[in-house]
Design an enzyme around this catalytic site. Structure first.
Site, mmCIF file in Angstrom:
data_model
loop_
_atom_site.group_PDB
_atom_site.id
_atom_site.type_symbol
_atom_site.label_atom_id
_atom_site.label_comp_id
_atom_site.label_asym_id
_atom_site.label_seq_id
_atom_site.Cartn_x
_atom_site.Cartn_y
_atom_site.Cartn_z
ATOM 1 N N ILE A 126 -10.877 71.059 -17.097
ATOM 2 C CA ILE A 126 -9.908 70.801 -18.151
ATOM 3 C C ILE A 126 -10.206 69.460 -18.813
ATOM 4 C CG2 ILE A 126 -7.454 70.609 -18.678
ATOM 5 C CD1 ILE A 126 -6.901 72.084 -16.080
ATOM 6 N N CYS A 127 -10.122 69.436 -20.123
ATOM 7 C CA CYS A 127 -10.333 68.203 -20.883
ATOM 8 C C CYS A 127 -8.998 67.482 -21.036
ATOM 9 C CB CYS A 127 -10.933 68.525 -22.247
ATOM 10 S SG CYS A 127 -11.121 67.075 -23.308
#
Length: 327
Positions: A126-127
């Site tokens: 996940i960014c």
């Protein structure tokens, strides 16, 4: 490129760079049996010492989350978080992985959700501003506890279009996934509902925990959680759901809940819990800063003593020269 290929390339890069001796140890231990001894790691490595200390601190699960390293690799953890109250995630329990670099805590870890939730994609890094995609916003004083609290806050924010691993499901679909998540089981940890302590029922009786933590939701699903917070309540002033600024890495990241105000409207009990958690985080950051400044103080003290001794020797030498010159 799938997730496994990405991780294997990252491990080979760390091993070839030779920045920390514990990289090779972490790679070798991940391939050993579950009874791998602690001595397999380089105990002088800051990342190993930090992770061992945080593992001891998080040995007892908390009401909102739990985290522990895997049996074969200290640099890979599994975590379980409870859905934030007052949202469509309220009755959900979500499980995921944390992959730590050997330079931790100087570099941020990566987060991977395994349980379908409707906010983040599963089996994908996940960014976030607390993840490895944005090391420029990471602070070494942040701990696993701080990151998990921030991750729960990120669930309340709208998924930014273009952010890696971010999705936007309808609130009704998220509520259904939240109920299904309670029966989700990890191949390594087992049923995730057993990884969190039993939650006491609230006054609304919308959910009751009985037995080993199983819940039965009473009433309609639409009455179990209040409406989804509006975008203006969860997005910082400089950024809205329609105006997302690209970062230096060329992609979009979610807003940082660690430094931004809370996105939900908790009740008095939740506010007390959040205040206590923030106080604990600040105390931990202060302790880390003091430990960081202690060697610097020692060096300055030693330099002062050394300069004083050199000054005394110089005066004595000058006095001797004057005596010999008079003779």
């Amino acid at each position: 490129m799938n997730l496994r290929q990405d991780e294997s390339r990252g491990e080979s890069y760390i091993k070839s760079s030779g920045r920390c001796r514990c990289a090779a140890a972490a790679e070798s231990v991940s391939k050993t049996a579950a009874t791998a001894p602690v001595a397999s790691y380089n105990l002088r490595c800051p990342g190993v010492k930090r992770l061992m200390r945080e593992a001891a601190e998080l040995a007892t699960p908390e009401n909102e989350f739990s985290a522990h390293p895997t049996e074969t690799n200290l640099f890979e953890w599994h975590f379980t978080i409870r859905g934030p109250e007052g949202s469509e995630f309220e009755h959900g329990i979500y499980h995921g992985r944390i992959i730590f670099p050997t330079e931790y805590p100087m570099k941020p870890p990566s987060f991977i959700l395994l349980t379908p939730n409707g906010r983040f994609q599963t089996e994908e890094k996940i960014c976030l501003s607390i993840s490895n995609y944005h090391p420029e916003t990471w602070l070494p004083s942040w701990s696993i506890r701080t990151a998990l609290v921030a991750l729960r806050s990120f669930m309340l924010t709208p998924g930014n279009e273009g952010a890696i691993g971010s999705i936007n499901f309808a609130p009704e679909e998220r509520k259904k996934l939240a109920i299904k998540s309670r029966n989700w089981s990890c191949h390594e940890c087992g049923p995730i509902i057993k990884l969190l302590p039993v939650q006491k029922p609230d006054n609304s009786n919308s959910a009751k925990e009985v037995g080993n933590g199983d819940a039965t939701v009473e009433g309609k699903t639409s009455d179990a959680a209040p409406p989804t917070p509006q975008a203006t309540d969860v997005v910082p002033k400089r950024q809205t759901s329609a105006e997302v600024a690209p970062t230096q890495n060329g992609h979009v990241k979610d807003s940082n809940p660690v430094t931004s105000p809370s996105t939900a409207a908790p009740n008095a009990d939740n506010q007390d819990a959040i205040s206590a958690r923030n106080l604990e985080t600040n105390n931990f950051a202060l302790e880390q800063q003091q430990q960081h400044n202690e060697p610097i103080k020692n060096i300055i003290y030693d330099l002062g003593i050394g300069c004083f001794v050199v000054l005394i020797l110089a005066l004595c030498f000058r006095r001797l020269l004057s005596i010999f010159s008079q003779a």
